[in-house]
Design a protein around this motif. Sequence first.
Motif: not given
Length: 493
Positions: A68-71, A125-126, A177-179, A436-438
């Motif tokens: 996820l960090p790269y995306l 995709e994310l 939190s993600i949703y 949620f913090h990316p």
Amino acid sequence: MPYPFVLPTTSAFSFSSSCTCDSHPSLPLQASTHRGVVRDALKKHKRLPPASQAPSLRTVTAALQNYLPYLFAIDAGLSNKTIHSDEVMITLKTNPQMEWRPTLSSNVLLGRELPRIKVHSLEHELFFALSTLATTHTLQSRVALQPLYQTTTAPVGTAQRQTAISTATRHLLDAASIYDYLCARSNESLTTPNAPSWPCADISPSTLRALRSLALAEATLLAVLKDDPYPAAVAQARNPHDTEWMYKAPDIPKVRAHLFARLCLAAAEHAAQAAAGFSSSNSSSPLGKGVGAGGGISEGLVRYVADLRRASRARACRFFGIDAELGGETGAGIAWLRAGLAELGVERKGEDGHRERGGFRGLRKEWSERREDKKVERGRDWGADGGRLEETRVIEMLEAKWTKQNDTMLTQPIPPTTSLLAQMPSGREIHTIKPFHPPMLSPDVLEAMRAPPDRADEVDDYPTSDEETTVGSVPGAFPGSSAGLKSGTPGYF
């Protein structure tokens, strides 16, 4: 409880085929590498038997968290955002060509797996990657709760029970939190001009809102289960490996019944919101619009949400009954229990002057209970009824006990249930969804990707997730015989 979701699978994809990064040339290659790890982890998880899938959830979660960090870095470059005050310059050459297999959508062709859908947007995709991470959190909460429902081993202790429920609650709140983040992001996408349409119901805004409400409802019920002694007492009585009954009766401490009832009502409200969200997804299903992703949300998930709402309201009725019984109003407590059974759709014996012929009701009940116990033991699809069976057991136990007491000693009148249901208060919230913090790449990792890539970013010809590794395609062949046949060497009798 929680719902037994199925993780999706995805195709291979090379980021260098659709985008370039002038400021960090190695970023597309690193993103493709980590996405390949995610694809491999999902494929291996899918091929494992259900009893062996629990340990692989950590592997899938770690792969997604590393990817996820790269995306998000690529997303920041496309959105003209900075990372640690460092600008990432991404140029999109062509639309991406990747595929994901939906798992929440209903299948038009029963008995066959849903086909993959094509994704032509890095935004989607994310969404797929984040929703898959949220699903792993939900499944990990199921793994934590499974020992509490097993009857083939000795019951867990109080400390282990509290730890399991706390762990499951944390995973559900992480999923919520993600949703919640995806819901906010989808609202921003709706205001963006020329935004791509949602490829399937799995990541549509209404489905994401429903999944957030569902995770919050399940986490709220776990807050009640943590201090609810009755399900544990019923499970303890059914466990043949329990020997505590020989020297002491189960401990039933007094509970904050009225507070728990309002928490259950809040869970029922969240479940109703989830049902409305799934209904909206079904009404706006892409079925018939050229998308082979099914026709909306699957019936199993819709039925689970409906059962969860009914079980939550029935549990609220039980706690109102416990509150009345603690206050000396056993008749009102029995009425509340009967209202709970009505919420569950359970018909009481002799309620209408009849009894089912041949005792089939008891046989069906015993058979369904044994089937559910086997599901828990095998770790497959247990709890798919939203907790209705568990709550039915508890209410029927209390009703038999209180009815016997009222018939022999108290003789209090039992009021009608309709008048009690009209007195139900509103629900009370206990959890707050944390933002949620990316995840972002560290400055050192980001700086290292300024160097040119050390190899070409090409997708190898991997087999798809549909293809299984078979051994010996010829009947009676030894392992490796197919390779022997191709090379002309004998590999079978």
